[in-house]
Design a protein around this motif. Structure first.
Motif, mmCIF file in Angstrom:
data_model
loop_
_atom_site.group_PDB
_atom_site.id
_atom_site.type_symbol
_atom_site.label_atom_id
_atom_site.label_comp_id
_atom_site.label_asym_id
_atom_site.label_seq_id
_atom_site.Cartn_x
_atom_site.Cartn_y
_atom_site.Cartn_z
ATOM 1 N N ASP A 291 -33.249 -70.908 -41.675
ATOM 2 C CA ASP A 291 -33.032 -72.284 -41.225
ATOM 3 C C ASP A 291 -32.590 -72.355 -39.762
ATOM 4 O OD1 ASP A 291 -33.776 -73.272 -43.657
ATOM 5 O OD2 ASP A 291 -31.750 -73.646 -44.392
ATOM 6 N N VAL A 292 -31.709 -71.436 -39.333
ATOM 7 C CA VAL A 292 -31.272 -71.489 -37.935
ATOM 8 C C VAL A 292 -32.394 -71.073 -36.991
ATOM 9 C CG1 VAL A 292 -28.828 -71.159 -38.447
ATOM 10 C CG2 VAL A 292 -30.247 -69.160 -37.967
ATOM 11 N N LEU A 293 -33.257 -70.171 -37.425
ATOM 12 C CA LEU A 293 -34.394 -69.781 -36.588
ATOM 13 C C LEU A 293 -35.353 -70.951 -36.406
ATOM 14 C CD1 LEU A 293 -35.109 -66.175 -37.920
ATOM 15 C CD2 LEU A 293 -34.366 -66.792 -35.610
ATOM 16 N N MET A 294 -35.617 -71.700 -37.487
ATOM 17 C CA MET A 294 -36.470 -72.881 -37.376
ATOM 18 C C MET A 294 -35.840 -73.922 -36.470
ATOM 19 S SD MET A 294 -38.357 -73.651 -41.012
ATOM 20 C CE MET A 294 -36.881 -73.780 -42.009
ATOM 21 N N LEU A 295 -34.531 -74.121 -36.635
ATOM 22 C CA LEU A 295 -33.819 -75.121 -35.838
ATOM 23 C C LEU A 295 -33.840 -74.751 -34.356
ATOM 24 C CD1 LEU A 295 -32.190 -77.694 -35.871
ATOM 25 C CD2 LEU A 295 -30.160 -76.369 -36.469
ATOM 26 N N ALA A 296 -33.624 -73.477 -34.052
ATOM 27 C CA ALA A 296 -33.632 -73.029 -32.654
ATOM 28 C C ALA A 296 -35.021 -73.182 -32.038
ATOM 29 C CB ALA A 296 -33.175 -71.574 -32.574
ATOM 30 N N LEU A 297 -36.062 -72.903 -32.810
ATOM 31 C CA LEU A 297 -37.415 -73.036 -32.284
ATOM 32 C C LEU A 297 -37.778 -74.498 -32.038
ATOM 33 C CD1 LEU A 297 -39.948 -71.690 -31.363
ATOM 34 C CD2 LEU A 297 -40.751 -71.550 -33.727
ATOM 35 N N CYS A 298 -37.296 -75.392 -32.907
ATOM 36 C CA CYS A 298 -37.516 -76.825 -32.685
ATOM 37 C C CYS A 298 -36.849 -77.274 -31.382
ATOM 38 C CB CYS A 298 -36.950 -77.633 -33.855
ATOM 39 S SG CYS A 298 -37.886 -77.513 -35.398
ATOM 40 N N ALA A 299 -35.627 -76.814 -31.163
ATOM 41 C CA ALA A 299 -34.917 -77.171 -29.928
ATOM 42 C C ALA A 299 -35.618 -76.599 -28.710
ATOM 43 C CB ALA A 299 -33.474 -76.658 -29.996
ATOM 44 N N ALA A 300 -36.078 -75.358 -28.813
ATOM 45 C CA ALA A 300 -36.762 -74.722 -27.690
ATOM 46 C C ALA A 300 -38.081 -75.416 -27.383
ATOM 47 C CB ALA A 300 -37.000 -73.243 -28.001
ATOM 48 N N THR A 301 -38.757 -75.922 -28.411
ATOM 49 C CA THR A 301 -40.014 -76.644 -28.203
ATOM 50 C C THR A 301 -39.793 -77.901 -27.379
ATOM 51 O OG1 THR A 301 -40.878 -75.808 -30.311
ATOM 52 C CG2 THR A 301 -41.974 -77.725 -29.364
ATOM 53 N N LEU A 302 -38.685 -78.587 -27.630
ATOM 54 C CA LEU A 302 -38.362 -79.793 -26.863
ATOM 55 C C LEU A 302 -37.754 -79.469 -25.501
ATOM 56 C CD1 LEU A 302 -36.854 -81.966 -29.732
ATOM 57 C CD2 LEU A 302 -39.047 -82.307 -28.599
ATOM 58 N N GLY A 303 -37.163 -78.286 -25.357
ATOM 59 C CA GLY A 303 -36.673 -77.828 -24.064
ATOM 60 C C GLY A 303 -35.652 -78.746 -23.419
ATOM 61 N N ASP A 304 -35.942 -79.163 -22.179
ATOM 62 C CA ASP A 304 -34.996 -79.984 -21.409
ATOM 63 C C ASP A 304 -34.662 -81.299 -22.108
ATOM 64 O OD1 ASP A 304 -34.471 -78.338 -19.220
ATOM 65 O OD2 ASP A 304 -36.317 -78.923 -18.224
ATOM 66 N N THR A 305 -35.622 -81.851 -22.860
ATOM 67 C CA THR A 305 -35.384 -83.106 -23.569
ATOM 68 C C THR A 305 -34.256 -82.946 -24.579
ATOM 69 O OG1 THR A 305 -37.719 -83.693 -23.338
ATOM 70 C CG2 THR A 305 -36.459 -84.886 -24.994
ATOM 71 N N PHE A 306 -34.272 -81.829 -25.312
ATOM 72 C CA PHE A 306 -33.218 -81.556 -26.291
ATOM 73 C C PHE A 306 -31.879 -81.332 -25.591
ATOM 74 C CE2 PHE A 306 -30.629 -78.712 -28.854
ATOM 75 C CZ PHE A 306 -30.670 -79.320 -30.101
ATOM 76 N N ILE A 307 -31.887 -80.568 -24.511
ATOM 77 C CA ILE A 307 -30.647 -80.269 -23.781
ATOM 78 C C ILE A 307 -30.016 -81.544 -23.237
ATOM 79 C CG2 ILE A 307 -29.698 -79.082 -21.766
ATOM 80 C CD1 ILE A 307 -31.908 -76.969 -22.171
ATOM 81 N N GLU A 308 -30.845 -82.423 -22.673
ATOM 82 C CA GLU A 308 -30.330 -83.685 -22.134
ATOM 83 C C GLU A 308 -29.687 -84.528 -23.225
ATOM 84 O OE1 GLU A 308 -31.963 -87.685 -19.782
ATOM 85 O OE2 GLU A 308 -33.339 -86.050 -20.280
ATOM 86 N N TRP A 309 -30.358 -84.618 -24.385
ATOM 87 C CA TRP A 309 -29.799 -85.399 -25.499
ATOM 88 C C TRP A 309 -28.475 -84.787 -25.947
ATOM 89 C CZ3 TRP A 309 -27.885 -85.051 -30.327
ATOM 90 C CH2 TRP A 309 -27.799 -86.229 -31.076
ATOM 91 N N ALA A 310 -28.423 -83.469 -26.053
ATOM 92 C CA ALA A 310 -27.208 -82.795 -26.514
ATOM 93 C C ALA A 310 -26.040 -83.056 -25.571
ATOM 94 C CB ALA A 310 -27.466 -81.294 -26.643
ATOM 95 N N ASN A 311 -26.275 -82.989 -24.278
ATOM 96 C CA ASN A 311 -25.190 -83.205 -23.322
ATOM 97 C C ASN A 311 -24.706 -84.653 -23.307
ATOM 98 O OD1 ASN A 311 -24.439 -80.712 -21.889
ATOM 99 N ND2 ASN A 311 -26.595 -80.645 -21.311
ATOM 100 N N CYS A 312 -25.570 -85.580 -23.694
ATOM 101 C CA CYS A 312 -25.184 -86.996 -23.745
ATOM 102 C C CYS A 312 -24.481 -87.366 -25.053
ATOM 103 C CB CYS A 312 -26.421 -87.887 -23.568
ATOM 104 S SG CYS A 312 -27.121 -87.861 -21.910
#
Length: 331
Positions: A291-312
């Motif tokens: 499950d964590v591997l799938m979750l990490a790959l989903c986040a990596a696929t979104l890249g900067d978009t995911f990081i921006e959402w997380a920081n906000c």
């Protein structure tokens, strides 16, 4: 007059002292998943952990848009001191018999997790799917029962909320293209704004226009038909797979207007998000590591978009209320 100015200055200083310091940008994402004895609502909020996995990846590596090579992973199976429900045993493959000789969740377990997290650049942010209503409250209860604490400055986000909001964000990709087109001369990747087919249509129209009067007349009629047709709203970079999306606006905790979607027919289970984002079949679900591997790959696929959402949207993990018997989770 001087006394009044002095009072105003003291009030301003006092007000500044009450403003909480701004959280620093996330340096490490710690993807977290728990397997448990059952579901809290079925166990009177006395659910215990049977397996915990934490996968850490640097934020700057997630920004690359691919699954990072540098990963750190901790997986622990623990004896729950409680019967594992038959349904949970069937789904996770973990039973009281095979966990019999594992150590229970204890202060030593917490020390091990803290030691692992201290290996990573800070600030660290937990990422769990439906974490606010499952993983985080359950983990907080286990911590409370042991009397131990995780690192004080750990942040957290709920990836379920992230994927729901980003699904309706026009700039967020929902499906990874199977093959990117490249410039034949250089082999470099063609920018996404040139992959909508409009340039080919425009070039074809010019060729037809220059080829003769008959085609010019045909082209003129096609243009007239287009001009007389009510335009349709197009949302770029979002593939809904035929699912109906109805969006509105709501205010987040910062008072900003954000989209809220009913997402009729759209599933945000981790396995379904994974399939939409990667075009791949899910890994072994309901095993914490898978499950964590799938979750990490989903986040990596979104890249900067995911990081921006997380920081906000990040918040401190210590502010998450623990699961308590007789009390609704998240309250």
């Amino acid at each position: 007059m001087l006394a009044r100015a002095k009072k105003r200055l003291l009030a301003a200083i006092f007000k500044v002292s009450l403003v909480a310091p701004q959280m620093a940008q996330i340096k490490t994402f710690a993807f977290l998943d728990l397997e448990t004895t059952g579901l809290p609502w079925a166990e009177g909020n006395k659910t215990k952990i049977t397996e915990i996995t934490v996968l850490t990846v640097q934020s700057s590596h997630i920004a690359l848009g691919v699954m990072p090579r540098v990963q750190n992973k901790l997986t622990l199976c623990v004896y729950p001191r409680k019967m594992v429900s038959p349904e949970s045993e069937r789904i996770t493959g973990l039973s009281n018999d095979i966990l019999e000789h594992m150590a229970p969740f204890s202060s030593e377990t917490v020390q091990m997790i803290n030691g692992f997290l201290n290996h990573c650049p800070k600030p660290i942010c937990f990422v769990a799917h439906n974490g606010n209503r499952f993983d985080y409250p359950i983990l907080q209860r286990e911590l409370h029962l042991t009397g131990a604490k995780l690192l004080d400055d750990i942040l957290c986000i709920d990836s379920l909320e992230a994927f729901r909001e980003l699904y309706n964000k026009p700039s967020a990709p929902v499906v990874v293209p199977q093959q990117e087109r490249t410039f034949e001369s250089t082999g470099s990747v063609l920018p996404i704004e040139f992959q909508d087919g409009f340039d080919e249509l425009l070039c074809k129209a010019v060729d037809d226009f220059e080829s003769g009067p008959e085609k010019r007349l045909k082209y003129a009629l096609e243009v007239q038909k287009i001009n007389e047709t009510t335009p349709k709203k197009v949302i770029n970079n979002v593939i809904s797979n035929g699912n109906l999306k109805v969006s509105g606006l709501r205010s987040n905790e910062h008072g900003q207007k954000v989209k809220k979607s009913l997402n009729f027919g759209v599933s945000f289970k981790l396995v379904d998000v994974y399939k939409r984002l990667t075009n791949q079949e899910p890994m072994e679900a309901h095993h914490a590591e898978g499950d964590v591997l799938m979750l990490a790959l989903c986040a990596a696929t979104l890249g900067d978009t995911f990081i921006e959402w997380a920081n906000c949207n990040k918040k401190y993990f210590c502010d998450i209320p623990k699961m308590e018997p007789g009390k609704r989770i998240g309250m």
